[in-house]
Design a protein around this motif. Structure first.
Motif, PDB file in Angstrom:
ATOM      1  N   THR A  15       0.800  -1.213   0.000  1.00  0.00           N
ATOM      2  CA  THR A  15       0.000   0.000   0.000  1.00  0.00           C
ATOM      3  C   THR A  15       0.840   1.275   0.000  1.00  0.00           C
ATOM      4  O   THR A  15       0.669   2.129  -0.864  1.00  0.00           O
ATOM      5  N   ALA A  16       1.741   1.419   0.957  1.00  0.00           N
ATOM      6  CA  ALA A  16       2.462   2.684   1.127  1.00  0.00           C
ATOM      7  C   ALA A  16       3.326   3.024  -0.079  1.00  0.00           C
ATOM      8  O   ALA A  16       3.293   4.154  -0.576  1.00  0.00           O
ATOM      9  N   ILE A  17       4.087   2.076  -0.557  1.00  0.00           N
ATOM     10  CA  ILE A  17       5.022   2.358  -1.648  1.00  0.00           C
ATOM     11  C   ILE A  17       4.291   2.697  -2.950  1.00  0.00           C
ATOM     12  O   ILE A  17       4.631   3.698  -3.589  1.00  0.00           O
ATOM     13  N   PRO A  18       3.252   1.942  -3.355  1.00  0.00           N
ATOM     14  CA  PRO A  18       2.504   2.377  -4.549  1.00  0.00           C
ATOM     15  C   PRO A  18       1.826   3.740  -4.378  1.00  0.00           C
ATOM     16  O   PRO A  18       1.764   4.520  -5.335  1.00  0.00           O
ATOM     17  N   ILE A  19       1.355   4.040  -3.165  1.00  0.00           N
ATOM     18  CA  ILE A  19       0.749   5.359  -2.926  1.00  0.00           C
ATOM     19  C   ILE A  19       1.789   6.451  -3.158  1.00  0.00           C
ATOM     20  O   ILE A  19       1.508   7.467  -3.801  1.00  0.00           O
ATOM     21  N   ILE A  20       2.985   6.248  -2.661  1.00  0.00           N
ATOM     22  CA  ILE A  20       4.049   7.241  -2.842  1.00  0.00           C
ATOM     23  C   ILE A  20       4.406   7.384  -4.320  1.00  0.00           C
ATOM     24  O   ILE A  20       4.594   8.497  -4.811  1.00  0.00           O
ATOM     25  N   LEU A  26       1.856  12.145  -9.811  1.00  0.00           N
ATOM     26  CA  LEU A  26       0.873  13.234  -9.938  1.00  0.00           C
ATOM     27  C   LEU A  26       1.550  14.597  -9.803  1.00  0.00           C
ATOM     28  O   LEU A  26       1.218  15.529 -10.543  1.00  0.00           O
ATOM     29  N   ILE A  27       2.481  14.700  -8.876  1.00  0.00           N
ATOM     30  CA  ILE A  27       3.231  15.951  -8.724  1.00  0.00           C
ATOM     31  C   ILE A  27       4.051  16.224  -9.986  1.00  0.00           C
ATOM     32  O   ILE A  27       4.112  17.358 -10.469  1.00  0.00           O
ATOM     33  N   LYS A  28       4.675  15.180 -10.547  1.00  0.00           N
ATOM     34  CA  LYS A  28       5.458  15.360 -11.773  1.00  0.00           C
ATOM     35  C   LYS A  28       4.590  15.849 -12.928  1.00  0.00           C
ATOM     36  O   LYS A  28       5.025  16.674 -13.732  1.00  0.00           O
ATOM     37  N   ILE A  29       3.362  15.346 -13.010  1.00  0.00           N
ATOM     38  CA  ILE A  29       2.466  15.725 -14.099  1.00  0.00           C
ATOM     39  C   ILE A  29       1.905  17.129 -13.897  1.00  0.00           C
ATOM     40  O   ILE A  29       1.831  17.918 -14.848  1.00  0.00           O
ATOM     41  N   THR A  30       1.506  17.458 -12.674  1.00  0.00           N
ATOM     42  CA  THR A  30       0.826  18.728 -12.430  1.00  0.00           C
ATOM     43  C   THR A  30       1.774  19.900 -12.231  1.00  0.00           C
ATOM     44  O   THR A  30       1.603  20.951 -12.841  1.00  0.00           O
ATOM     45  N   ILE A  31       2.777  19.733 -11.394  1.00  0.00           N
ATOM     46  CA  ILE A  31       3.654  20.853 -11.058  1.00  0.00           C
ATOM     47  C   ILE A  31       4.883  20.912 -11.958  1.00  0.00           C
ATOM     48  O   ILE A  31       5.459  21.977 -12.162  1.00  0.00           O
ATOM     49  N   LYS A  32       5.296  19.768 -12.487  1.00  0.00           N
ATOM     50  CA  LYS A  32       6.470  19.646 -13.349  1.00  0.00           C
ATOM     51  C   LYS A  32       7.745  20.176 -12.665  1.00  0.00           C
ATOM     52  O   LYS A  32       8.386  21.109 -13.167  1.00  0.00           O
ATOM     53  N   PRO A  33       8.109  19.572 -11.527  1.00  0.00           N
ATOM     54  CA  PRO A  33       9.342  20.009 -10.864  1.00  0.00           C
ATOM     55  C   PRO A  33      10.559  19.595 -11.675  1.00  0.00           C
ATOM     56  O   PRO A  33      10.483  18.710 -12.528  1.00  0.00           O
ATOM     57  N   ARG A  34      11.697  20.217 -11.396  1.00  0.00           N
ATOM     58  CA  ARG A  34      12.940  19.817 -12.058  1.00  0.00           C
ATOM     59  C   ARG A  34      13.256  18.383 -11.645  1.00  0.00           C
ATOM     60  O   ARG A  34      12.969  17.976 -10.520  1.00  0.00           O
ATOM     61  N   PRO A  35      13.811  17.586 -12.537  1.00  0.00           N
ATOM     62  CA  PRO A  35      14.015  16.152 -12.257  1.00  0.00           C
ATOM     63  C   PRO A  35      14.790  15.836 -10.981  1.00  0.00           C
ATOM     64  O   PRO A  35      14.516  14.840 -10.328  1.00  0.00           O
ATOM     65  N   PHE A  36      15.729  16.698 -10.590  1.00  0.00           N
ATOM     66  CA  PHE A  36      16.504  16.379  -9.397  1.00  0.00           C
ATOM     67  C   PHE A  36      15.699  16.533  -8.107  1.00  0.00           C
ATOM     68  O   PHE A  36      16.114  16.061  -7.052  1.00  0.00           O
ATOM     69  N   TRP A  37      14.505  17.157  -8.168  1.00  0.00           N
ATOM     70  CA  TRP A  37      13.643  17.285  -6.997  1.00  0.00           C
ATOM     71  C   TRP A  37      12.727  16.082  -6.802  1.00  0.00           C
ATOM     72  O   TRP A  37      12.160  15.894  -5.720  1.00  0.00           O
ATOM     73  N   VAL A  38      12.551  15.270  -7.810  1.00  0.00           N
ATOM     74  CA  VAL A  38      11.590  14.158  -7.736  1.00  0.00           C
ATOM     75  C   VAL A  38      11.922  13.167  -6.618  1.00  0.00           C
ATOM     76  O   VAL A  38      11.029  12.796  -5.849  1.00  0.00           O
ATOM     77  N   PHE A  45       6.992  12.443   0.821  1.00  0.00           N
ATOM     78  CA  PHE A  45       5.749  11.674   0.902  1.00  0.00           C
ATOM     79  C   PHE A  45       5.933  10.446   1.787  1.00  0.00           C
ATOM     80  O   PHE A  45       5.045  10.094   2.570  1.00  0.00           O
ATOM     81  N   GLY A  46       7.075   9.775   1.671  1.00  0.00           N
ATOM     82  CA  GLY A  46       7.348   8.612   2.514  1.00  0.00           C
ATOM     83  C   GLY A  46       7.357   8.975   3.984  1.00  0.00           C
ATOM     84  O   GLY A  46       6.772   8.273   4.817  1.00  0.00           O
ATOM     85  N   LEU A  47       8.012  10.074   4.313  1.00  0.00           N
ATOM     86  CA  LEU A  47       8.058  10.514   5.700  1.00  0.00           C
ATOM     87  C   LEU A  47       6.668  10.897   6.219  1.00  0.00           C
ATOM     88  O   LEU A  47       6.284  10.517   7.325  1.00  0.00           O
ATOM     89  N   LEU A  48       5.909  11.625   5.413  1.00  0.00           N
ATOM     90  CA  LEU A  48       4.568  12.035   5.836  1.00  0.00           C
ATOM     91  C   LEU A  48       3.657  10.830   6.064  1.00  0.00           C
ATOM     92  O   LEU A  48       2.955  10.760   7.085  1.00  0.00           O
ATOM     93  N   LEU A  49       3.665   9.888   5.128  1.00  0.00           N
ATOM     94  CA  LEU A  49       2.833   8.686   5.296  1.00  0.00           C
ATOM     95  C   LEU A  49       3.254   7.870   6.514  1.00  0.00           C
ATOM     96  O   LEU A  49       2.421   7.382   7.272  1.00  0.00           O
TER      97      LEU A  49
END
Length: 95
Positions: A15-20, A26-38, A45-49
């Motif tokens: 559950t946790a790993i697929p959710i992350i 989704l963040i990559k698609i919507t916000i389009k951060p620079r690749p080194f931030w992914v 997300f792992g820490l928050l979950l």
């Protein structure tokens, strides 16, 4: 100092790993951060979950497992992408 007892269970692997992975994509698609931030986003997300959902009430365990969740998601995605690109015969590298 006593180290916490950490049990890996169904939640961690299925559950946790697929959710992350999904949240990071989704963040990559919507916000389009620079690749080194992914990878950093996946770790966050792992820490928050881990801290607020799966190991709430045990901060040390939550932090410890949160890094594992994030890094497992990063590794799983990189492995899936590399396998897919190899199957297709594409010369592109996994990010």
């Amino acid at each position: 100092m006593d180290f916490p007892t950490i049990h890996t269970n169904f939640w961690d692997a299925v559950t946790a790993i697929p959710i992350i992975i999904v949240l990071t994509q989704l963040i990559k698609i919507t916000i389009k951060p620079r690749p080194f931030w992914v990878p950093t986003i996946a770790i966050i997300f792992g820490l928050l979950l881990s801290i607020f959902v799966s190991h709430k009430g045990h901060l040390a365990t939550g932090i410890f497992m949160g890094f594992f969740y994030g890094y497992a998601a990063i590794g799983s995605f990189a492995s899936m992408k590399t396998s897919f690109l190899t199957y297709r015969g594409t010369k592109e590298t996994a990010e």
